[in-house]
Design an enzyme around this catalytic site. Structure first.
Site, short mmCIF file in Angstrom:
data_model
loop_
_atom_site.label_atom_id
_atom_site.label_comp_id
_atom_site.label_asym_id
_atom_site.label_seq_id
_atom_site.Cartn_x
_atom_site.Cartn_y
_atom_site.Cartn_z
N ILE A 155 -15.21 46.06 15.58
CA ILE A 155 -14.14 46.92 16.11
C ILE A 155 -14.42 48.38 15.80
O ILE A 155 -14.30 49.25 16.68
CB ILE A 155 -12.77 46.48 15.53
CG1 ILE A 155 -12.44 45.06 16.01
CG2 ILE A 155 -11.68 47.46 15.95
CD1 ILE A 155 -11.24 44.42 15.32
N THR A 232 -5.18 49.76 12.15
CA THR A 232 -5.06 48.55 12.97
C THR A 232 -5.80 47.39 12.29
O THR A 232 -6.09 46.39 12.93
CB THR A 232 -5.66 48.76 14.39
OG1 THR A 232 -7.03 49.13 14.27
CG2 THR A 232 -4.91 49.81 15.18
N SER A 233 -6.10 47.54 10.98
CA SER A 233 -6.86 46.47 10.30
C SER A 233 -5.91 45.45 9.67
O SER A 233 -5.54 44.48 10.33
CB SER A 233 -7.84 47.07 9.29
OG SER A 233 -7.17 47.76 8.27
N ARG A 234 -5.50 45.67 8.44
CA ARG A 234 -4.49 44.83 7.80
C ARG A 234 -3.58 45.76 7.01
O ARG A 234 -4.05 46.74 6.41
CB ARG A 234 -5.13 43.80 6.86
CG ARG A 234 -5.77 42.62 7.56
CD ARG A 234 -4.74 41.69 8.23
NE ARG A 234 -5.38 40.57 8.92
CZ ARG A 234 -5.73 40.54 10.21
NH1 ARG A 234 -5.51 41.59 10.97
NH2 ARG A 234 -6.29 39.47 10.73
N GLU A 263 4.54 42.60 7.00
CA GLU A 263 4.88 42.29 8.40
C GLU A 263 5.26 40.83 8.63
O GLU A 263 5.88 40.50 9.64
CB GLU A 263 3.71 42.66 9.32
CG GLU A 263 2.48 41.76 9.16
CD GLU A 263 1.35 42.12 10.13
OE1 GLU A 263 1.00 43.30 10.22
OE2 GLU A 263 0.85 41.19 10.80
N HIS A 295 1.61 44.51 15.54
CA HIS A 295 0.38 43.71 15.52
C HIS A 295 0.03 43.20 16.92
O HIS A 295 -0.10 42.00 17.15
CB HIS A 295 0.52 42.54 14.53
CG HIS A 295 -0.80 42.10 13.98
ND1 HIS A 295 -0.98 41.76 12.66
CD2 HIS A 295 -2.02 41.95 14.56
CE1 HIS A 295 -2.24 41.41 12.46
NE2 HIS A 295 -2.89 41.52 13.61
N GLN A 296 -0.09 44.14 17.83
CA GLN A 296 -0.38 43.77 19.22
C GLN A 296 -1.75 44.25 19.69
O GLN A 296 -2.11 44.08 20.86
CB GLN A 296 0.70 44.34 20.17
CG GLN A 296 0.64 45.85 20.33
CD GLN A 296 1.53 46.36 21.45
OE1 GLN A 296 2.72 46.54 21.26
NE2 GLN A 296 0.97 46.61 22.62
N ALA A 297 -2.53 44.83 18.76
CA ALA A 297 -3.80 45.42 19.19
C ALA A 297 -4.71 44.40 19.87
O ALA A 297 -5.46 44.71 20.79
CB ALA A 297 -4.52 46.07 18.01
P1 NAI Z 1 -16.16 42.94 11.09
O1 NAI Z 1 -16.34 41.93 10.03
O2 NAI Z 1 -17.04 42.92 12.29
O3 NAI Z 1 -16.24 44.41 10.47
C1 NAI Z 1 -15.63 44.80 9.27
C2 NAI Z 1 -16.54 45.84 8.62
O4 NAI Z 1 -15.88 46.39 7.47
C3 NAI Z 1 -17.87 45.23 8.13
O5 NAI Z 1 -18.92 45.93 8.74
C4 NAI Z 1 -17.84 45.46 6.63
O6 NAI Z 1 -19.10 45.78 6.12
C5 NAI Z 1 -16.88 46.65 6.52
N1 NAI Z 1 -16.29 46.79 5.19
C6 NAI Z 1 -16.03 45.82 4.27
N2 NAI Z 1 -15.54 46.38 3.15
C7 NAI Z 1 -15.50 47.72 3.36
C8 NAI Z 1 -15.11 48.84 2.57
N3 NAI Z 1 -14.66 48.68 1.31
N4 NAI Z 1 -15.20 50.08 3.10
C9 NAI Z 1 -15.67 50.24 4.35
N5 NAI Z 1 -16.06 49.21 5.16
C10 NAI Z 1 -15.97 47.98 4.66
O7 NAI Z 1 -14.63 42.83 11.53
P2 NAI Z 1 -13.96 43.38 12.87
O8 NAI Z 1 -13.98 42.31 13.90
O9 NAI Z 1 -14.48 44.71 13.20
O10 NAI Z 1 -12.43 43.51 12.38
C11 NAI Z 1 -12.05 44.45 11.39
C12 NAI Z 1 -10.66 44.11 10.91
O11 NAI Z 1 -9.72 44.36 11.94
C13 NAI Z 1 -10.46 42.61 10.58
O12 NAI Z 1 -10.84 42.31 9.27
C14 NAI Z 1 -8.98 42.44 10.76
O13 NAI Z 1 -8.34 42.67 9.52
C15 NAI Z 1 -8.59 43.56 11.74
N6 NAI Z 1 -8.15 43.04 13.04
C16 NAI Z 1 -6.94 43.47 13.52
C17 NAI Z 1 -6.47 43.02 14.73
C18 NAI Z 1 -5.16 43.50 15.30
O14 NAI Z 1 -4.67 42.93 16.28
N7 NAI Z 1 -4.57 44.54 14.77
C19 NAI Z 1 -7.23 42.04 15.51
C20 NAI Z 1 -8.52 41.69 14.95
C21 NAI Z 1 -8.94 42.16 13.75
#
Ligand code: NAI
Length: 334
Positions: A155, A232-234, A263, A295-297
């Site tokens: 993302i 938009t992460s957690r 949430e 949480h609709q992203a």
């Molecule tokens: P991903 O696993 O592809 O990327 C996460 C990145 O964060 C990895 O490259 C990792 O090395 C990095 N990371 C880990 N610890 C870190 C730190 N301390 N500082 C900086 N970077 C760090 O995951 P993706 O698919 O990109 O998703 C990211 C997050 O987005 C998910 O973990 C989830 O929590 C959130 N998400 C939110 C959604 C929403 O609807 N709002 C939907 C899907 C995911």
């Protein structure tokens, strides 16, 4: 296989039923969230299918295991809400949807940036009331501004590409360099520099013990005064109380959230006729420079289809081979 699907909304039923059109699995849809009180609803199922706010802690896993559940199929990528150690000890497999549409989340992140910057939320309300005054709606050009990205996985990399398209200077902090971002000219820096230099800071890391409250009072005080923060992460990557203090002092210029620490008791439901008891959340909603989405992203047709198809593929593989196609295990905690 019989699968109890928790936290289902009409859209979940629609997309999962479509992906399961061949009828290989008997999907039992339950509206309730999975927790210790509702786990018994999975009686008779070998699998539970859950979403981001379902509780999959040790107590719930024990209860599920006792009634014969052997797979937890997550309809999401994040697994911070699953006790993977307890699952492994019980021999309960866990599967997830590692990637469905990073574009969906990255595009929603960009929508929050544009909304906050150009005050679209306020402009929309004004125009509907016949107020066409521009005072208070002043934005800035994104072109040439610095965007800081925390976490350049799927993302974060998509979001970097979008913001580079606006002509922004993109910086990032992450444990590993993503070659896609490198090719785009993203410069990797340490977190303090990212905080100090970003006009817009966007969080795309998972929630782990290391990232819980990564953006706390100390981090907020290091940010450029008046900067924009997007999460938009957690929810728990941000200390919400510290963010409220930073908004009140003006240190934080604006805030866009799609996720919130607490949430679980709010999102994915219509509470419009009810009193909100969470005073911290209620305070957030009073700021003119805060936009919150529930949480609709992830919520696009493309992402929903991909989630449903990958979930059914996890079930098929578990039925055939005894493990999910996309396994999550304790190794993911390293
Ligand atoms: P991903 O696993 O592809 O990327 C996460 C990145 O964060 C990895 O490259 C990792 O090395 C990095 N990371 C880990 N610890 C870190 C730190 N301390 N500082 C900086 N970077 C760090 O995951 P993706 O698919 O990109 O998703 C990211 C997050 O987005 C998910 O973990 C989830 O929590 C959130 N998400 C939110 C959604 C929403 O609807 N709002 C939907 C899907 C995911």
């Amino acid at each position: 296989m019989r699968v109890t699907v928790f936290s289902t909304r009409p859209y979940d039923r629609e997309f999962l039923a479509r992906a399961n059109a061949a009828g290989r699995h008997e999907l039992v849809f339950v509206d309730a969230r999975l927790d210790a009180a509702t786990a018994a609803a999975a009686q008779g199922s070998q699998v539970v299918c859950v979403f981001v706010n379902d509780q999959v802690d040790a107590a719930v896993l024990h209860a599920l295991h006792a009634i014969g559940v052997r797979l937890v199929a997550l309809r999401c990528a994040g697994f911070n809400h699953v006790d993977l150690v307890a699952a492994a000890a019980l021999g309960v497999a866990v599967g997830r949807v590692p990637e469905y549409s990073p574009h969906a989340v990255a595009e929603h992140t960009a929508a929050l940036v544009l909304t906050l910057n150009r005050k679209i939320h306020r402009a929309h309300a004004r125009v509907r009331e016949g107020n066409f005054a521009l005072e208070g709606l002043l934005g800035f050009d994104l072109y040439g501004r610095t965007v800081g990205i925390v976490g350049t996985g799927r993302i974060g990399a998509c979001f970097a590409q979008i913001m580079a398209g606006f002509g922004c200077r993109v910086l990032a902090t992450a444990p590993d360099v993503n070659p896609e971002c490198d090719a785009l000219g993203v410069r990797y820096v340490e977190l303090p520099e990212l905080l100090r230099t970003s006009d817009i800071l966007s969080l795309h890391c998972p929630l782990t013990p290391q990232t819980r409250h990564l953006i706390d009072a100390g981090a907020l005080s290091q940010m450029k005064p008046g900067a924009m923060l997007i999460n938009t992460s957690r929810g728990a990557v941000v200390d919400t109380r510290a963010v409220i203090r930073a908004l009140k002092s003006g240190q934080l210029g604006s805030l866009g959230l799609d996720v919130y620490e607490e949430e679980g008791d709010l999102f994915f439901r219509d509470l419009s006729a009810e009193v909100i008891h969470d005073d911290v959340f209620a305070r957030l909603l009073t700021f003119p420079n805060v936009v919150v989405t529930g949480h609709q992203a992830f919520f696009t047709e493309d992402a929903m289809s991909a989630i449903a198809e990958c979930t059914i593929a996890n079930l098929d593989t578990f039925e055939a081979e005894g493990c999910a196609l996309h396994v999550v295990s304790v190794e993911h905690l390293a």
